[in-house]
Design a protein around this motif. Structure first.
Motif, PDB file in Angstrom:
ATOM      1  N   TYR A 100       3.817   1.750  -1.218  1.00 39.62           N
ATOM      2  CA  TYR A 100       4.454   1.956  -2.536  1.00 39.62           C
ATOM      3  C   TYR A 100       3.600   1.790  -3.595  1.00 39.62           C
ATOM      4  O   TYR A 100       4.221   1.648  -4.871  1.00 39.62           O
ATOM      5  N   HIS A 101       2.181   1.635  -3.320  1.00 38.33           N
ATOM      6  CA  HIS A 101       1.433   1.487  -4.647  1.00 38.33           C
ATOM      7  C   HIS A 101       1.642   0.273  -5.324  1.00 38.33           C
ATOM      8  O   HIS A 101       1.412   0.330  -6.655  1.00 38.33           O
ATOM      9  N   GLU A 161       0.934  -1.050   0.153  1.00 35.95           N
ATOM     10  CA  GLU A 161       0.086  -0.097   0.053  1.00 35.95           C
ATOM     11  C   GLU A 161       1.008   0.987   0.005  1.00 35.95           C
ATOM     12  O   GLU A 161       0.815   2.069  -0.752  1.00 35.95           O
TER      13      GLU A 161
END
Length: 288
Positions: free
Chosen positions: A267-268, A265
């Motif tokens: 670092y996408h 979450e």
């Protein structure tokens, strides 16, 4: 956090009681005293305030709980990073000692040869004892294998390889970590360590005669960086239908999966778990 504050709910009951007293003072009491009461809508408005207050309190406590969980995850991450850095330093120290030992090996052999020719058994045993002590110390620390070129990542993989060998697990790595990967490498190493620890735990539950294997691979040099960790399993892994994360009822377990999810979450990255009858796989797809 909310469970430990059960006594606090007693104080929250003072909110509706206070509003009930206000309604009674503004509307019911004047009627009882045969006086003109305030408009009924004032009483209705006072009643409407009660759920609004509780909704506000709920959101506040929920945000506090999320903040508390984030602090817990951060504390666990810091502890894992510290442990990983210590282990990395030990392995690097072993590598330096190994180079020194190889350099000194020629001198040891000369001493052994001269002691044997001189018939000096005491000196011969002394040299052999020194060599055995150095080798034992090196064996206890471990050996760093060059998998990716990153010391932290290679430390995690080297430790896993040693544990896998002890468990009879076939451990294979085909991994190239891009230098420009937009993540903190220490955090990435911790995530990799958590994932591999889960894989080792799953393999350790397999019957002795069942093939055991762990594979760490990337998606090649084309496109975004893709990491996959696959391991054999003895039974289907329970998954939380709400979060999609693996779950366990074992005490002091399950933090690794939460740490991996928090990392994804942050670092996408896209986190996905897949399983078949005999294998379980974790996949991470990072943005460019």
């Amino acid at each position: 956090m909310l469970h430990s504050a059960a006594a606090g709910w007693v104080w929250l009951t003072l909110i509706p009681l206070s509003l009930l007293f206000a309604i009674n003072s503004c509307y019911l009491m004047p009627l009882f005293l045969h006086r003109e009461a305030v408009d009924v809508w004032t009483a209705v408005a006072l009643c409407a305030i009660t759920p609004l207050i509780y909704v506000t309190i709920h959101h506040f406590l929920q945000s506090m709980q999320e903040q508390y969980r984030a602090q817990q995850n951060e504390a666990v991450l810091v502890a894992q990073i510290h442990a990983l850095e210590q282990q990395t330093e030990r392995i690097l120290s072993a590598e330096r000692m190994n180079r020194i030992f190889r350099h000194d090996l020629r001198h040891f052999l000369q001493l052994l040869k001269s002691s044997a020719l001189a018939g000096d058994a005491a000196e011969l045993l002394k040299v052999v004892s020194t060599m055995d002590k150095d080798l034992t110390q090196l064996a206890g620390i471990g050996q760093l294998h060059r998998y990716t070129g990153s010391v932290l990542i290679d430390t995690v993989l080297s430790l896993t390889a040693a544990q896998a060998a002890d468990l009879g697990v076939d451990f294979t790595v085909s991994l190239t970590v891009p230098e420009d990967l937009p993540v903190d490498m220490t955090e990435f190493a911790v995530v990799l360590s958590n994932a591999l620890e889960n894989a080792l735990n799953a393999c350790s539950c397999l019957p002795p005669e069942t093939p055991r294997c762990i594979r760490v691979v990337d998606g090649g040099c084309m496109g975004p960086f893709f990491l996959a960790i696959e391991n054999t399993i003895s039974a289907p892994v329970a998954v939380d239908l709400t979060t999609g994360l693996p779950t366990t009822d074992r005490p002091d377990h399950g933090y690794g999966a939460k740490s991996i999810a928090a990392f994804a979450e942050k670092y996408h990255a896209v986190l996905d778990y897949q399983q078949t009858k005999s294998t379980f796989a974790l996949r991470l797809l990072f943005p460019k």
